[in-house]
Design a protein around this motif. Structure first.
Motif, mmCIF file in Angstrom:
data_model
loop_
_atom_site.group_PDB
_atom_site.id
_atom_site.type_symbol
_atom_site.label_atom_id
_atom_site.label_comp_id
_atom_site.label_asym_id
_atom_site.label_seq_id
_atom_site.Cartn_x
_atom_site.Cartn_y
_atom_site.Cartn_z
ATOM 1 N N PHE A 274 40.539 39.214 39.449
ATOM 2 C CA PHE A 274 40.679 40.015 38.238
ATOM 3 C C PHE A 274 39.399 40.806 37.981
ATOM 4 O O PHE A 274 38.296 40.354 38.304
ATOM 5 N N VAL A 275 39.567 41.974 37.356
ATOM 6 C CA VAL A 275 38.467 42.670 36.700
ATOM 7 C C VAL A 275 38.915 42.862 35.261
ATOM 8 O O VAL A 275 39.859 43.592 34.983
ATOM 9 N N SER A 276 38.291 42.164 34.331
ATOM 10 C CA SER A 276 38.755 42.187 32.948
ATOM 11 C C SER A 276 37.582 42.094 31.981
ATOM 12 O O SER A 276 36.435 41.918 32.390
ATOM 13 N N SER A 277 37.901 42.190 30.691
ATOM 14 C CA SER A 277 36.889 42.173 29.645
ATOM 15 C C SER A 277 36.820 40.809 28.976
ATOM 16 O O SER A 277 37.818 40.090 28.917
ATOM 17 N N PRO A 278 35.674 40.457 28.425
ATOM 18 C CA PRO A 278 35.556 39.209 27.655
ATOM 19 C C PRO A 278 36.443 39.250 26.404
ATOM 20 O O PRO A 278 36.681 40.321 25.837
ATOM 21 N N TYR A 293 27.307 36.576 26.190
ATOM 22 C CA TYR A 293 27.530 37.549 27.268
ATOM 23 C C TYR A 293 27.739 38.914 26.627
ATOM 24 O O TYR A 293 28.767 39.161 26.001
ATOM 25 N N PRO A 294 26.780 39.835 26.739
ATOM 26 C CA PRO A 294 26.821 41.076 25.970
ATOM 27 C C PRO A 294 27.524 42.255 26.634
ATOM 28 O O PRO A 294 27.602 43.334 26.030
ATOM 29 N N PHE A 295 28.068 42.089 27.846
ATOM 30 C CA PHE A 295 28.573 43.237 28.600
ATOM 31 C C PHE A 295 30.075 43.447 28.413
ATOM 32 O O PHE A 295 30.806 42.515 28.087
ATOM 33 N N HIS A 296 30.538 44.674 28.660
ATOM 34 C CA HIS A 296 31.931 45.021 28.348
ATOM 35 C C HIS A 296 32.923 44.560 29.419
ATOM 36 O O HIS A 296 34.121 44.574 29.188
ATOM 37 N N LEU A 297 32.429 44.152 30.579
ATOM 38 C CA LEU A 297 33.294 43.643 31.650
ATOM 39 C C LEU A 297 32.674 42.393 32.264
ATOM 40 O O LEU A 297 31.454 42.232 32.290
ATOM 41 N N TRP A 298 33.566 41.531 32.787
ATOM 42 C CA TRP A 298 33.099 40.449 33.654
ATOM 43 C C TRP A 298 32.883 41.008 35.056
ATOM 44 O O TRP A 298 33.507 42.008 35.430
ATOM 45 N N PRO A 299 32.056 40.365 35.858
ATOM 46 C CA PRO A 299 32.076 40.687 37.283
ATOM 47 C C PRO A 299 33.463 40.348 37.844
ATOM 48 O O PRO A 299 34.172 39.506 37.274
ATOM 49 N N PRO A 300 33.894 40.987 38.919
ATOM 50 C CA PRO A 300 35.182 40.608 39.522
ATOM 51 C C PRO A 300 35.205 39.110 39.820
ATOM 52 O O PRO A 300 34.257 38.576 40.399
#
Length: 391
Positions: A274-278, A293-300
């Protein structure tokens, strides 16, 4: 006049109340939180900062690392079945490392009698082990686990509390055990105890991950066993293009995988990717605040229910975990470690993170399917698939 003022006051209170309700919903559902997220592609960082591959390589080569680890999963083994992977039988092909709840004896028994049976194929050396934590409230359960370990010799148990949010600990105990006591296998298949797995399809996938399952239907003469095949990159996952690129998003060359027999030192990390958002809404079981976790996406990431790694990736992820801050979701944690080490997760549709609808003929190429928490159902499905040659 007084009556009109009272109406106006009541109307004002209602507006204030509605505004407060809307504000609460907006905050609770995390709508505003997204405005403060950092851009994953341009701003990603995660402790330990910098290139941790230097320290990973030092540890892999048996040298003292030039930087002390920042994270270790030092939970003593209660049961370690350290002789499970003895070298007397030579190198192993696959080790099933099953994450199991302490109380799930019947699930483990069903797996031992189905896809976890170690002599499923006489010419393919396979091992199956179960990773457990501790139920601190049930001493009788621990006594039964001690007996189970003595009877079957396949229990890995460490002294940590067996809860959902300790799954990362459980996963890394599995990695630690494999590196310490079972480092003579080419592949390691991590899976939960409520999954159906086809060992036949696992082995066929590992022969040719990129072309699975289509290569099984191609004439042998039409396949060039020396052709190099590209493992999909982040660009493939994000933009769903055909995996013909030979560079990742940073322009670095990626791994080439050979047909039919993967090279000894292949780096493979495969599952349903998956490539998805928190999740930022507070009602979610998987809610994550910006402080964590401050970023708009998780790593794949490969879903944690079932995935397979080669020995090379097992070693990299384990030693990389020593230099990566703990995170409570195991699939995300492995994704963070993998991303920091430039390991690309490889997607395959035949790893089902949900329960694939069953019929006797539509599991022909299924590698793993979630939803088999009923041991009797697992045994029935596996036996039927074995009878038609799919297990």
């Amino acid at each position: 006049m007084m009556f009109k003022n009272r109406i106006r006051f009541t109307s004002k209170k209602r507006k204030i109340f509605l505004v407060l309700i809307v504000a609460f919903v907006v905050i609770y559902m995390g709508v505003l939180t997204h405005l403060f997220e950092k851009d994953f592609y341009n701003e990603f960082s995660y402790p330990l900062e910098g290139d941790i591959s230097v320290y990973v390589n030092e540890l892999r080569e048996g040298r003292k690392p030039s930087h002390e680890p920042i994270n270790q999963y030092n939970y003593p083994f209660i049961h370690n079945c350290k002789y499970k992977c003895g070298n007397d039988d030579g190198p192993l092909r696959v080790v099933y490392i099953v994450k199991s709840a302490a109380s799930h004896y019947q699930n483990r028994l069903a797996i031992r009698n189905s896809w976890g049976f170690e002599k499923r194929f006489s010419d393919v050396p396979i091992r199956t082990v179960f990773v457990l934590g501790v139920d601190i409230y049930d001493s009788a359960l621990q006594e039964s686990i001690d007996l189970e370990s003595k009877q079957f010799g396949d229990i890995i148990q460490a002294n940590f509390t067996d809860t959902y949010f300790n799954n990362t600990i459980k996963t890394m105990i599995g990695f630690k055990w494999a590196v310490t006591f079972c480092n003579n296998s080419k592949f390691y298949f991590f899976v939960d105890d409520d999954f159906y797995v086809s060992t036949r399809n696992v082995l066929q996938f590992l022969r040719n991950p990129v072309h699975y399952p289509s290569y099984l239907e191609m004439p042998i003469d039409s396949i060039d066993s020396q052709t190099n095949l590209n493992v999909p990159t982040k660009r493939d996952l994000l933009h769903k293009v055909h995996p013909n690129n030979s560079e990742d998003l940073n322009g670095r060359k990626i791994l080439q995988v050979l047909d039919f027999e993967l090279p000894e030192k292949v780096k493979l990390f495969a599952g349903y990717v998956f490539v998805s958002s928190p999740h930022r809404h507070r009602s979610s079981k998987w809610y994550v605040p910006l402080s964590e976790y401050p970023f708009h996406l998780w790593p794949p990431y490969a879903t944690a229910g079932s995935y397979v790694v080669s020995k090379e990736v097992l070693l990299d992820l384990y030693y990389g975990s020593l230099y990566t801050k703990h995170f409570r979701f195991d699939d995300i944690y492995l994704a963070l470690v993998a991303y920091k080490l430039n390991i690309e997760p490889f997607h395959c549709d035949e790893f089902y993170f949900y329960k694939k609808g069953y019929s006797s003929h539509n599991y022909h190429y299924v590698i793993a399917s979630h939803g088999y928490g009923d041991p009797n159902e697992l045994l029935n499905v596996w036996n039927e698939q074995k009878s038609v040659g799919n297990a």
